[in-house]
Write a protein that holds these residues in place. Sequence first.
Motif, PDB file in Angstrom:
ATOM      1  N   LEU A  12     -13.477   6.861  -7.484  1.00  0.00           N
ATOM      2  CA  LEU A  12     -12.552   7.155  -6.400  1.00  0.00           C
ATOM      3  C   LEU A  12     -12.704   8.608  -5.960  1.00  0.00           C
ATOM      4  O   LEU A  12     -13.011   9.480  -6.763  1.00  0.00           O
ATOM      5  CB  LEU A  12     -11.114   6.911  -6.842  1.00  0.00           C
ATOM      6  N   THR A  16      -7.813   9.550  -2.996  1.00  0.00           N
ATOM      7  CA  THR A  16      -7.447   8.211  -3.455  1.00  0.00           C
ATOM      8  C   THR A  16      -6.991   8.242  -4.902  1.00  0.00           C
ATOM      9  O   THR A  16      -6.049   7.530  -5.290  1.00  0.00           O
ATOM     10  CB  THR A  16      -8.639   7.257  -3.284  1.00  0.00           C
ATOM     11  N   ARG A  43      -0.079   4.816   2.712  1.00  0.00           N
ATOM     12  CA  ARG A  43      -0.842   4.497   1.504  1.00  0.00           C
ATOM     13  C   ARG A  43       0.048   4.472   0.261  1.00  0.00           C
ATOM     14  O   ARG A  43      -0.378   4.006  -0.798  1.00  0.00           O
ATOM     15  CB  ARG A  43      -1.983   5.498   1.333  1.00  0.00           C
TER      16      ARG A  43
END
Length: 331
Positions: A12, A16, A43
């Motif tokens: 990642l 993220t 998110r």
Amino acid sequence: MSAPGTSAGPDLDMRTRFYAELDPLLDAHPDLDVVLAVIGAARLARVADRHPGRVVDVGIREQAMIGVAGGLALTGRRPVVHTYAPFLVERPYEQLKISLGHQDVGAILVSIGASFDASAAGRTHQAPADVALVAALPGWTVHVPGHPDEVAALLHAEAGRSGRAYVRLSGQRNERPRPTDGRVHLVRDVADGPGAGAGAAPLVLAVGPMLDTVLAATADLPVRVAYTATPHPLDAVGLRRLAGSTPALAVVEPYLEGTSAAAVAAALADRPARVVHVGVPRDVELRRYGSPDDHAAAHGLDVAGVRRRVETLVARRVGSPSSGRKSELPT
């Protein structure tokens, strides 16, 4: 380095990975809250659902975001505040100074965008001076991780503390994680030669995501390479130990050139040091769009640019500064 608190993989990116760590962080720390100004809200929708009332989106009101964080901290909460670097540091700088610093309360600020990750978004989304600004305020710790695993380790460590910390995330990353204990660590040594004393070879200190670029730029140069993910406060003891009695030192930072100059000078004040600071030049403002790699090359922070600067520390030039290395940026 294992990933604390989550099974998220090291593939990642830093941003993220940060989002992935928030759910286990909120589970582990009941006093933790997240404060946003739109950026990241979509998110984190599932995280907000799982932790009602603990993910606060104030809208496009960055000054209010810091004020809310200060108010939460005054009630005993531990706020994690997140948005792009210029909107987290530059726009609400007075609130950092008053709502957090003057009130002497803690918070964890986590930025994205670095110096020019959002290069196509223009100057409004670029903040090469962010670390210098935060470091100018008393009581702050600044972390500049070089790998997503380091992001996870730093977040979990700071969640258990009470002070003020700034964690600067970047799209640039190193191939492997390094220690996040706040110290300066030697990554690559050289043989100094018969009779050479400690620290005879120049030392290059890479901060955060600049390490792989520094390693590539100095692969055939007679220099040692060290690393830190916490440039403020700088590990003066570790730097002195590695620098030696007559140090030649280059500090390579992914933000404003010379940000660490005062700390380095203080650490080596009693030694006849020669120091080169490599970062985003203070007298250059790029007024055209391009990729982050284009901006790094224009500011001398690609492999070729770093090599040119480090070569000034060695007794003789090794190879050509432009020997095909311009494109050898780490992935």
